[in-house]
Design a protein around this motif. Structure first.
Motif, PDB file in Angstrom:
ATOM      1  N   THR A  21      47.012  33.467  43.993  1.00  0.00           N
ATOM      2  CA  THR A  21      46.864  32.477  43.046  1.00  0.00           C
ATOM      3  C   THR A  21      48.501  31.384  43.136  1.00  0.00           C
ATOM      4  O   THR A  21      48.139  30.197  43.256  1.00  0.00           O
ATOM      5  CB  THR A  21      47.131  32.826  41.855  1.00  0.00           C
ATOM      6  OG1 THR A  21      45.646  33.783  41.405  1.00  0.00           O
ATOM      7  CG2 THR A  21      46.676  31.753  40.550  1.00  0.00           C
ATOM      8  N   GLN A  55      40.379  30.830  42.375  1.00  0.00           N
ATOM      9  CA  GLN A  55      39.678  29.956  42.199  1.00  0.00           C
ATOM     10  C   GLN A  55      40.238  28.492  41.995  1.00  0.00           C
ATOM     11  O   GLN A  55      41.593  28.289  41.299  1.00  0.00           O
ATOM     12  CB  GLN A  55      38.502  29.745  40.836  1.00  0.00           C
ATOM     13  CG  GLN A  55      37.907  31.058  40.791  1.00  0.00           C
ATOM     14  CD  GLN A  55      36.837  31.227  39.588  1.00  0.00           C
ATOM     15  OE1 GLN A  55      37.316  30.830  38.527  1.00  0.00           O
ATOM     16  NE2 GLN A  55      35.744  31.615  39.773  1.00  0.00           N
ATOM     17  N   LYS A 110      40.475  34.663  38.174  1.00  0.00           N
ATOM     18  CA  LYS A 110      39.117  35.227  37.750  1.00  0.00           C
ATOM     19  C   LYS A 110      39.367  36.531  37.856  1.00  0.00           C
ATOM     20  O   LYS A 110      39.416  37.205  38.718  1.00  0.00           O
ATOM     21  CB  LYS A 110      37.965  34.461  38.167  1.00  0.00           C
ATOM     22  CG  LYS A 110      36.847  35.165  37.581  1.00  0.00           C
ATOM     23  CD  LYS A 110      35.398  34.520  38.370  1.00  0.00           C
ATOM     24  CE  LYS A 110      34.261  35.266  37.743  1.00  0.00           C
ATOM     25  NZ  LYS A 110      33.984  36.574  38.635  1.00  0.00           N
ATOM     26  N   TRP A 112      31.567  39.733  53.942  1.00  0.00           N
ATOM     27  CA  TRP A 112      32.377  38.446  54.013  1.00  0.00           C
ATOM     28  C   TRP A 112      32.561  38.082  55.287  1.00  0.00           C
ATOM     29  O   TRP A 112      33.336  38.647  56.049  1.00  0.00           O
ATOM     30  CB  TRP A 112      33.583  38.833  53.137  1.00  0.00           C
ATOM     31  CG  TRP A 112      34.551  37.535  53.106  1.00  0.00           C
ATOM     32  CD1 TRP A 112      33.843  36.553  52.351  1.00  0.00           C
ATOM     33  CD2 TRP A 112      35.807  37.057  53.835  1.00  0.00           C
ATOM     34  NE1 TRP A 112      35.132  35.596  52.531  1.00  0.00           N
ATOM     35  CE2 TRP A 112      36.187  36.148  53.340  1.00  0.00           C
ATOM     36  CE3 TRP A 112      36.600  37.770  54.786  1.00  0.00           C
ATOM     37  CZ2 TRP A 112      37.189  35.397  54.083  1.00  0.00           C
ATOM     38  CZ3 TRP A 112      37.498  37.263  55.152  1.00  0.00           C
ATOM     39  CH2 TRP A 112      37.928  35.877  54.908  1.00  0.00           C
ATOM     40  N   SER A 159      39.559  32.503  47.403  1.00  0.00           N
ATOM     41  CA  SER A 159      40.076  33.724  48.103  1.00  0.00           C
ATOM     42  C   SER A 159      39.656  34.883  47.168  1.00  0.00           C
ATOM     43  O   SER A 159      39.127  34.583  45.887  1.00  0.00           O
ATOM     44  CB  SER A 159      41.704  33.645  47.839  1.00  0.00           C
ATOM     45  OG  SER A 159      42.101  34.931  48.292  1.00  0.00           O
ATOM     46  N   GLY A 160      39.498  35.901  47.729  1.00  0.00           N
ATOM     47  CA  GLY A 160      38.938  37.227  47.178  1.00  0.00           C
ATOM     48  C   GLY A 160      39.826  38.327  47.802  1.00  0.00           C
ATOM     49  O   GLY A 160      40.409  38.426  48.863  1.00  0.00           O
ATOM     50  N   SER A 188      32.004  27.759  46.110  1.00  0.00           N
ATOM     51  CA  SER A 188      33.310  28.269  46.852  1.00  0.00           C
ATOM     52  C   SER A 188      33.855  27.055  47.226  1.00  0.00           C
ATOM     53  O   SER A 188      33.458  25.912  47.124  1.00  0.00           O
ATOM     54  CB  SER A 188      32.923  29.048  48.020  1.00  0.00           C
ATOM     55  OG  SER A 188      31.983  30.342  47.849  1.00  0.00           O
ATOM     56  N   ASP A 239      39.557  37.312  41.993  1.00  0.00           N
ATOM     57  CA  ASP A 239      38.917  36.040  42.419  1.00  0.00           C
ATOM     58  C   ASP A 239      39.795  34.889  42.251  1.00  0.00           C
ATOM     59  O   ASP A 239      40.153  34.557  40.870  1.00  0.00           O
ATOM     60  CB  ASP A 239      37.514  35.588  42.077  1.00  0.00           C
ATOM     61  CG  ASP A 239      36.409  36.541  42.802  1.00  0.00           C
ATOM     62  OD1 ASP A 239      36.894  37.397  43.627  1.00  0.00           O
ATOM     63  OD2 ASP A 239      35.194  36.508  42.472  1.00  0.00           O
ATOM     64  N   LYS A 250      35.706  29.586  44.175  1.00  0.00           N
ATOM     65  CA  LYS A 250      36.294  30.474  44.745  1.00  0.00           C
ATOM     66  C   LYS A 250      36.781  30.026  45.881  1.00  0.00           C
ATOM     67  O   LYS A 250      36.068  29.448  46.874  1.00  0.00           O
ATOM     68  CB  LYS A 250      35.399  31.772  44.936  1.00  0.00           C
ATOM     69  CG  LYS A 250      36.219  32.936  45.643  1.00  0.00           C
ATOM     70  CD  LYS A 250      35.095  34.038  45.500  1.00  0.00           C
ATOM     71  CE  LYS A 250      35.718  35.224  46.348  1.00  0.00           C
ATOM     72  NZ  LYS A 250      34.921  36.417  46.259  1.00  0.00           N
TER      73      LYS A 250
END
Length: 265
Positions: free
Chosen positions: A96, A117, A111, A55, A124-125, A157, A115, A122
């Motif tokens: 979130t 969304q 998700k 990333w 943010s992870g 993304s 993840d 997407k």
């Protein structure tokens, strides 16, 4: 970066001009730090995602955030390892809620497992790393701030800027980071204070409400076995995704796996 709101939100915030990985930096410092110490940078050069994915983002266009969590129950006992699976889910809920606050007009969801969304894209992870002693976790998060369409890592993304955020620059970074840290602290401390009870603390309900995977047709890639295809029907008391198989109708609890939302015409 100047992050006054974020610095006021925690006792220890280290802002690095650049880092290979904020998780690595915090793991290296963890021995001398207490619960909820934070390392952040706007320029991460060797970040990691789930399943060993790389990333990387242009300097200043994203945030890499790592938080040290040393959960101890009210009686002084360390949190049992079996409850640690809830920590990345708690961080996912916190991120979130943060993105929802930054983009109140957009459809924001989580998700499973990690993840965040915006309208299915997407933004943010999250990645948790258990320390060797087994008593603490470094909770890493990446948030796309101002990536342009050309800079996005994948076609699915997005960034806060592309999604309509009204702030920009350090002001955007500070608002997002401070909100995330406050949300994470509230959820995390409530969970630990109530003995790691996901129901009593409200974490399970919030996760269920925010999780866009529930009710969807999914494919779960599991190591060493055939892919699981079916309908995500819920999340169990351990934070595992429950999937009803399309072929046999049996419900399987998935603790970890690469989940794809399927779309059928």
């Amino acid at each position: 970066m100047e992050l006054p709101l974020s610095a006021a939100a925690v006792d220890h915030l280290e802002i690095l001009p650049e880092a290979g990985s904020t998780n690595d930096e915090l793991v290296a410092r963890a021995g001398g730090l207490g619960d909820f110490a934070v390392v952040v940078t706007g320029s991460q050069t060797a970040g990691r995602g789930r399943l060993g994915r790389v990333w990387v983002a242009p300097p200043g266009a994203s945030l890499a955030i790592s938080v040290l969590l040393r959960p101890v129950l009210p009686g002084g006992q360390p949190l049992e390892l079996r409850h640690f699976g809830w920590l990345p889910l708690i961080a996912g809920v916190a991120m979130t809620r943060t993105v929802q606050a930054m983009l109140p007009e957009r459809n924001v969801g989580l998700k499973w497992p990690n993840d965040v969304q915006v309208d299915g894209l997407k933004i943010s992870g999250l990645l948790a790393e258990l320390l060797p002693a087994g008593d603490a976790v470094v909770m890493g998060a990446g948030l796309n701030l101002s990536l342009t369409r050309e800079q996005l890592p994948t076609p699915v993304s997005t960034s806060l800027d592309l999604s309509g955020a009204t702030l920009s620059g350090d002001e955007l970074a500070d608002a997002a980071l401070s909100r995330y840290l406050l949300e994470l602290r509230e959820l995390y401390t409530g969970f630990v204070r109530l003995g790691a009870d996901p129901v009593g603390s409200g974490v399970a309900q919030q996760l269920t409400e925010l999780c866009t995977t529930i009710g969807r047709q999914v494919k779960v890639e599991l190591p060493g076995v055939a892919d699981l295809v079916g309908t995500a029907v819920g999340i169990d008391g351990s934070g595992r995704l429950q999937v009803r198989g399309s072929l046999d109708g049996l419900v399987t609890a998935v603790a970890a796996g690469d989940v794809t939302h399927l779309r059928y015409e």
